[in-house]
Structures are given as C-alpha cells and as structure tokens.
Design an enzyme around this catalytic site. Structure first.
Site, PDB file in Angstrom:
ATOM      1  CB  CYS A 199      45.018  12.005  34.343  1.00  0.00           C
ATOM      2  SG  CYS A 199      45.855  11.857  35.931  1.00  0.00           S
TER       3      CYS A 199
ATOM      4  CB  SER B 134      41.595  10.701  30.849  1.00  0.00           C
ATOM      5  OG  SER B 134      40.429  10.235  31.520  1.00  0.00           O
TER       6      SER B 134
ATOM      7  CG  HIS C 121      28.013  10.998  22.347  1.00  0.00           C
ATOM      8  ND1 HIS C 121      28.108   9.622  22.396  1.00  0.00           N
ATOM      9  CD2 HIS C 121      28.641  11.468  23.452  1.00  0.00           C
ATOM     10  CE1 HIS C 121      28.746   9.282  23.507  1.00  0.00           C
ATOM     11  NE2 HIS C 121      29.076  10.379  24.154  1.00  0.00           N
TER      12      HIS C 121
END
Length: 128
Positions: free
Chosen positions: A87, A67, A72
């Site tokens: 996943c 996935s 950030h």
C-alpha cells in the site's frame, strides 16, 4: 488505496534449493528479504503441501504492515510464483517492494522470470 502489486512467475529454479521444499528455509529467506527491503512483517504462515513427502512444494505468506508477500514453490517443475503487494497510502513503498522482489529473484536464481507490475486503485483513490 494506491499501491504497487508485483508478481513473478519463475522457471528453471534449482529444485535442490532448500526453500523449494523446506518451510523453515523458505520462512528464513522471506524474513531476511523483508527485513533487507525495509518492510515490516507482522504475521506469517508457511506450509509444505505434503508433509510426509520431502519432495513436495511449500507455500508461504508474510503479512506486512504495508500489505503482503506470498511465495509458492513447485520443486517438481522448477517453478516458483511470487506476489508482493504494498500500500502506498501515506508513504510510497514502491522502492521497498521492488527491493523485496529483487532479493527473492536473486535467491531463487531462475533461468526464466516473467515479472508483472501493476499500479493498484489509482483511479479509485480520492484526491487529497
């Protein structure tokens, strides 16, 4: 569609840490953490928000075969947000996701961390 979604909001991170402001350093950190966790990176993008300002934050995404990882940074606030989603279709990658998050938490060494864990789509996944 079953998976595990981990998020972390970090505060009190040392703004002088290279991954806080340097896209290459953040990429190297993410590559190492992904490899150490046993997950598989397949593509990536890292970007400094204001390329002409060496104090600006960085955002980065690693697409995983399982996935994704998103990071950030806000050096001016001493803040970092982390997003790890895996996943679990076919095999349970939850422990690998936790290992990836733990590696990033250790690297950023925040004063404060709020971590959330969400099981995704458990009710929507048909029984096999």
């Amino acid at each position: 569609m079953q998976g595990l979604h981990l998020t972390a909001d970090l505060g009190g991170v040392d703004a002088s840490l290279a991954p806080m402001r340097d896209a290459g350093a953040l990429a190297a950190l993410c590559h190492a953490a992904v490899a150490q966790s046993g997950l598989t990176g397949v593509a990536e993008l890292f970007h400094r928000f204001a390329p002409d300002d060496p104090q600006s934050g960085v955002t980065g995404v690693v697409l995983l075969a399982e996935s994704h990882l998103a990071v950030h940074t806000w050096p001016e606030l001493g803040g970092v947000t982390l997003d790890v989603y895996v996943c679990n279709y076919g095999t349970d990658n939850s422990a690998k996701a936790e290992a990836l998050l733990d590696a990033l938490l250790k690297a950023f060494a925040p004063r404060d961390a709020e971590v959330q864990r969400l099981s995704r789509a458990a009710a929507a996944t048909p029984a096999v």
